[in-house]
Write a protein that holds these residues in place. Structure first.
Motif, PDB file in Angstrom:
ATOM      1  N   ALA A 291     -69.336  23.143 -56.046  1.00  0.00           N
ATOM      2  CA  ALA A 291     -69.028  24.544 -56.360  1.00  0.00           C
ATOM      3  C   ALA A 291     -67.718  24.652 -57.128  1.00  0.00           C
ATOM      4  N   ALA A 292     -66.716  23.902 -56.723  1.00  0.00           N
ATOM      5  CA  ALA A 292     -65.426  23.935 -57.421  1.00  0.00           C
ATOM      6  C   ALA A 292     -65.580  23.453 -58.850  1.00  0.00           C
ATOM      7  N   ASP A 293     -66.356  22.391 -59.049  1.00  0.00           N
ATOM      8  CA  ASP A 293     -66.596  21.878 -60.393  1.00  0.00           C
ATOM      9  C   ASP A 293     -67.337  22.909 -61.241  1.00  0.00           C
TER      10      ASP A 293
ATOM     11  N   VAL B  51     -68.815  21.959 -51.478  1.00  0.00           N
ATOM     12  CA  VAL B  51     -67.550  22.541 -51.943  1.00  0.00           C
ATOM     13  C   VAL B  51     -67.099  21.881 -53.242  1.00  0.00           C
ATOM     14  N   GLY B  52     -67.213  20.580 -53.321  1.00  0.00           N
ATOM     15  CA  GLY B  52     -66.826  19.872 -54.542  1.00  0.00           C
ATOM     16  C   GLY B  52     -67.668  20.291 -55.729  1.00  0.00           C
TER      17      GLY B  52
ATOM     18  N   ARG C  87     -68.583  18.876 -47.821  1.00  0.00           N
ATOM     19  CA  ARG C  87     -67.657  18.397 -48.853  1.00  0.00           C
ATOM     20  C   ARG C  87     -68.336  18.314 -50.205  1.00  0.00           C
TER      21      ARG C  87
ATOM     22  N   ILE D 284     -67.382  26.221 -60.807  1.00  0.00           N
ATOM     23  CA  ILE D 284     -66.480  27.344 -61.081  1.00  0.00           C
ATOM     24  C   ILE D 284     -65.509  26.985 -62.194  1.00  0.00           C
ATOM     25  N   TYR D 285     -64.984  25.762 -62.163  1.00  0.00           N
ATOM     26  CA  TYR D 285     -64.067  25.321 -63.217  1.00  0.00           C
ATOM     27  C   TYR D 285     -64.768  25.317 -64.578  1.00  0.00           C
TER      28      TYR D 285
END
Length: 68
Positions: free
Chosen positions: A19-21, A16-17, A13, A23-24
């Motif tokens: 990586a998402a941040d 993923v969190g 988690r 990428i954003y």
């Protein structure tokens, strides 16, 4: 002494969190704030697509009715 349960999903988690941040933030810096997709923009695009499909269905129905 009882051992406490280990949360096996905690590390994925976090990854993923993070990586998402990342990428954003990269998308924001490369595309600019006005071009980064948002939930609001996606919802509006879906509404517009639904309206366009409805318009096409009505046009097709009108054409088919006039042919008969």
């Amino acid at each position: 002494m009882p051992s406490s349960p280990v949360d096996l999903s905690a590390a994925p988690r976090v990854v993923v969190g993070t990586a998402a941040d990342l990428i954003y933030k990269v998308g924001l810096s490369m595309l600019g704030a006005d071009r980064v997709p948002t939930a609001k923009a996606n919802a509006w695009a879906a509404v517009c697509a639904d309206q366009e499909r409805a318009r096409i269905r009505e046009e097709n129905a009108r054409i088919l009715h006039s042919v008969r």
